[in-house]
Design an enzyme around this catalytic site. Structure first.
Site, PDB file in Angstrom:
ATOM      1  N   THR A  24       0.856  -1.186   0.000  1.00 20.11           N
ATOM      2  CA  THR A  24       0.000   0.000   0.000  1.00 20.11           C
ATOM      3  C   THR A  24       0.895   1.240   0.000  1.00 20.11           C
ATOM      4  O   THR A  24       1.911   1.279   0.707  1.00 20.11           O
ATOM      5  CB  THR A  24      -0.893  -0.014   1.255  1.00 20.11           C
ATOM      6  OG1 THR A  24      -1.616  -1.249   1.272  1.00 20.11           O
ATOM      7  CG2 THR A  24      -1.885   1.140   1.235  1.00 20.11           C
ATOM      8  N   GLU A  69      -1.500 -15.150  -8.313  1.00 20.24           N
ATOM      9  CA  GLU A  69      -1.242 -16.327  -7.471  1.00 20.24           C
ATOM     10  C   GLU A  69      -2.277 -16.392  -6.350  1.00 20.24           C
ATOM     11  O   GLU A  69      -2.560 -15.396  -5.715  1.00 20.24           O
ATOM     12  CB  GLU A  69       0.176 -16.227  -6.890  1.00 20.24           C
ATOM     13  CG  GLU A  69       0.591 -17.417  -6.086  1.00 20.24           C
ATOM     14  CD  GLU A  69       0.323 -18.723  -6.834  1.00 20.24           C
ATOM     15  OE1 GLU A  69       0.857 -18.913  -7.941  1.00 20.24           O
ATOM     16  OE2 GLU A  69      -0.444 -19.555  -6.314  1.00 20.24           O
ATOM     17  N   LYS A  80      -8.266 -11.386  -9.035  1.00 18.31           N
ATOM     18  CA  LYS A  80      -7.379 -11.606  -7.879  1.00 18.31           C
ATOM     19  C   LYS A  80      -7.803 -10.717  -6.714  1.00 18.31           C
ATOM     20  O   LYS A  80      -7.912 -11.183  -5.574  1.00 18.31           O
ATOM     21  CB  LYS A  80      -5.923 -11.317  -8.296  1.00 18.31           C
ATOM     22  CG  LYS A  80      -4.935 -11.333  -7.169  1.00 18.31           C
ATOM     23  CD  LYS A  80      -4.827 -12.693  -6.498  1.00 18.31           C
ATOM     24  CE  LYS A  80      -4.207 -12.552  -5.127  1.00 18.31           C
ATOM     25  NZ  LYS A  80      -4.129 -13.813  -4.395  1.00 18.31           N
ATOM     26  N   PHE A 100      -8.337 -10.838  10.773  1.00 21.65           N
ATOM     27  CA  PHE A 100      -7.421 -11.361   9.762  1.00 21.65           C
ATOM     28  C   PHE A 100      -6.194 -10.482   9.668  1.00 21.65           C
ATOM     29  O   PHE A 100      -6.239  -9.282   9.912  1.00 21.65           O
ATOM     30  CB  PHE A 100      -8.101 -11.523   8.392  1.00 21.65           C
ATOM     31  CG  PHE A 100      -8.640 -10.259   7.767  1.00 21.65           C
ATOM     32  CD1 PHE A 100      -7.800  -9.303   7.218  1.00 21.65           C
ATOM     33  CD2 PHE A 100     -10.019 -10.049   7.707  1.00 21.65           C
ATOM     34  CE1 PHE A 100      -8.307  -8.158   6.620  1.00 21.65           C
ATOM     35  CE2 PHE A 100     -10.542  -8.896   7.113  1.00 21.65           C
ATOM     36  CZ  PHE A 100      -9.685  -7.946   6.580  1.00 21.65           C
ATOM     37  N   CYS A 130      -1.772  -9.363   2.485  1.00 19.98           N
ATOM     38  CA  CYS A 130      -2.574  -9.096   1.283  1.00 19.98           C
ATOM     39  C   CYS A 130      -4.031  -8.704   1.473  1.00 19.98           C
ATOM     40  O   CYS A 130      -4.519  -7.854   0.742  1.00 19.98           O
ATOM     41  CB  CYS A 130      -2.478 -10.292   0.351  1.00 19.98           C
ATOM     42  SG  CYS A 130      -0.796 -10.477  -0.286  1.00 19.98           S
TER      43      CYS A 130
END
Ligand code: NAD
Ligand code: UGA
Length: 460
Positions: free
Chosen positions: A96, A163, A218, A270, A274
């Site tokens: 970021t 990915e 993604k 969490f 990512c």
């Protein structure tokens, strides 16, 4: 069809390292060279002792051991690798932005642009460029423009191949992916990449789309996964005030085949490099197209996650008679999830910061995270001086030593070994009352309460 003999991957991190190791393992006829500017990281990838690889992933040592030196190489010689490769994966970090326009939300693409300029400068023959990093939708257009405008007149085909591996299960995810996604316009280039994956992935699991769908999918996949965690975490707070049990609610709703059982485990929030980064990026993109309702909707996933971390810390303070000043609170776990040594955006960091504001004395034990990393994570917040962090936080290698005379034990990461501890012995050695705050709902509440612990878990 173009035959790929040599692959280069720029970026030997959590994604580049394991992904290329598996590609090399499954394609012994292709030479795969993973390059990085970070000499220390490359040295660790080349370490004779496979327990010293720079990242910890179950099964990775076996894969690297099989392919390294045969057709898998790690190097800091970026230019030679670019020059020799038919296909170049870009797997550098896309954090970021911490400055300028989009600060705190947009993805920082400076490393991507540097790679593109370097490839353009060095390449003397046609290359297929594969975006492996997670990127904002339409980045391929910027890449193409840099490559074509600054290159040596050679041809670049751009593919998006995001990915989806998760840390801690990277090798299993790579060996048995739910899907491989390839976006692109150049059919020959797409087929060249399909062939590489087809060495071990069934054809029906290799999906091809246009570039923009691949790039956007993604971000959307991570947003949906994180949204499920925030949804169940929102319900965990409701469970705590109503007498419902969040694990029971998860089980009940997860049996609905339309909902499914995965990603419904309530937690202290969490973490990981990512989820937050990619949702912030999605929010930023939506706002840049003036899609305010869309942006606000996804931003709530992050807001709820921040709320979950701070409410866990507040619950500890309130339960311990509204003061933790000088009290010894043991953190079991620091990594953002089990089976990884990665601590990026780990909930533990933010819970610790909150408790340190209240002058708690923290003792941290994590089976895979070093003391150095834990102090780095706290110093990075710049909430207090490095000396202050070292005064208030102790890191130990022995959990039993940590828990001696402790006021409270908190579970921040769901490491399996915590379940096997001799909690009866620990109870004897802790101060009374002996508090356990389980941010992962990992331990067996009934047996801990029977042992005399004051046990509190998320969502119970
Ligand atoms: P990382 O920070 O672990 O690795 C990136 C590496 O790239 C670093 O070692 C850095 O030194 C190197 N690098 C940066 N610029 C370079 C340059 N110009 N030349 C050579 N090396 C350079 O990052 P990561 O976790 O591997 O993530 C990489 C990308 O993959 C990100 O876009 C991320 O969003 C995405 N992703 C990550 C995961 C994950 O589980 N970590 C999963 C899926 C996708
Ligand atoms: C996630 C995605 O799962 C991967 O598909 C994706 O490739 C990757 O992000 C990425 O783009 O980097 P990762 O962050 O490694 O993988 O790990 P997850 O298993 O998704 O866990 C993320 C966080 O959510 C962890 O802190 C975990 O403890 C938490 N979590 C997960 C919960 O709290 N509850 C759950 O039910 C699941």
């Amino acid at each position: 069809m173009k035959e790929i003999k040599k692959i280069a991957c720029i970026g030997a991190g959590y994604v580049g390292g394991p992904t290329m190791s598996v590609i090399a393992q499954k394609n012994p006829g292709i030479q795969v060279t993973v390059v990085d500017l970070n000499q220390q990281r490359i040295d660790a990838w080349n370490d004779e002792d496979l327990s010293q690889l720079p990242i910890y992933e179950p099964g990775l040592d076996g894969v690297v051991g099989e392919a390294r030196g045969r057709n898998l190489f790690f190097s800091t010689d970026v230019e030679t690798a670019i020059d020799e490769a038919d296909m170049i994966f870009i797997s550098v970090n896309t954090p970021t932005k911490t400055y300028g326009k989009g600060k705190g939300q947009a993805a920082d693409l400076k490393y991507i642009e540097l790679c593109a300029r370097q490839i353009a400068r060095v390449a003397q023959g046609d290359k297929i460029i594969v975006e492996k990093s997670t990127l904002p939708v339409r980045t391929a257009a910027a890449l193409k423009s840099i490559l074509d405008d600054t290159g040596n007149g050679v041809n670049f085909a751009i593919l998006s191949n995001p990915e989806f591996l998760a840390e801690g299960t990277a090798v299993a995810d790579l060996h048995h992916p739910d899907r491989v996604l390839i976006g692109g316009e150049d059919e020959e280039a797409i087929q060249a990449l399909v062939q590489i994956y087809a060495a071990w992935v069934p054809h029906e699991r290799i999906l091809t789309t246009n570039l923009w769908s691949s790039e956007l999918s993604k971000l959307v996949a991570n947003a949906f996964l994180a949204q499920r965690v925030s949804s169940i975490n929102a319900i965990s707070e409701l469970c705590e005030v109503t007498g419902a049990n969040v694990d029971e609610v998860s089980r009940a709703i997860g049996h609905d085949s339309r909902i499914g059982p995965k990603f419904l485990k309530a937690s202290v929030g969490f973490g990981g490099s990512c989820f937050q980064k990619d949702i912030l990026n999605l929010v930023y993109i939506a706002r840049s197209y003036n899609l305010t309702a869309v942006a606000d909707y996804w931003e709530q996933v992050i807001i709820l996650n921040d709320h979950q971390k701070s409410r866990f810390a507040e619950r500890i303070i309130q339960t311990m008679y509204n003061t933790v000043n000088g009290k010894k609170i043991v953190f079991l776990g620091w990594a953002f999830k089990k089976d990884t040594n990665d601590t990026r955006e780990s909930a533990a960091i933010y819970v610790a910061d909150h408790l340190l504001d209240e002058e708690a004395h923290l003792v941290v034990y994590d089976p895979k995270v070093s003391a150095d990393q834990i102090y780095k994570d706290l110093d990075y917040l710049k909430t207090r001086s490095a000396e202050e962090n070292r005064r208030l936080v102790t890191v130990v290698n022995d959990p039993y030593e940590a828990l001696q005379e402790a006021h409270a034990a908190t579970i921040l990461t769901e490491w399996d070994e915590f379940k096997g501890y001799d909690w009866a012995l620990i109870k004897k050695q802790m101060k009374k009352p002996s508090f356990v705050f389980d941010g992962r709902k990992l331990l067996d509440s009934a047996s801990l309460r029977k042992l005399g612990f004051d046990y509190y878990a998320i969502g119970e």
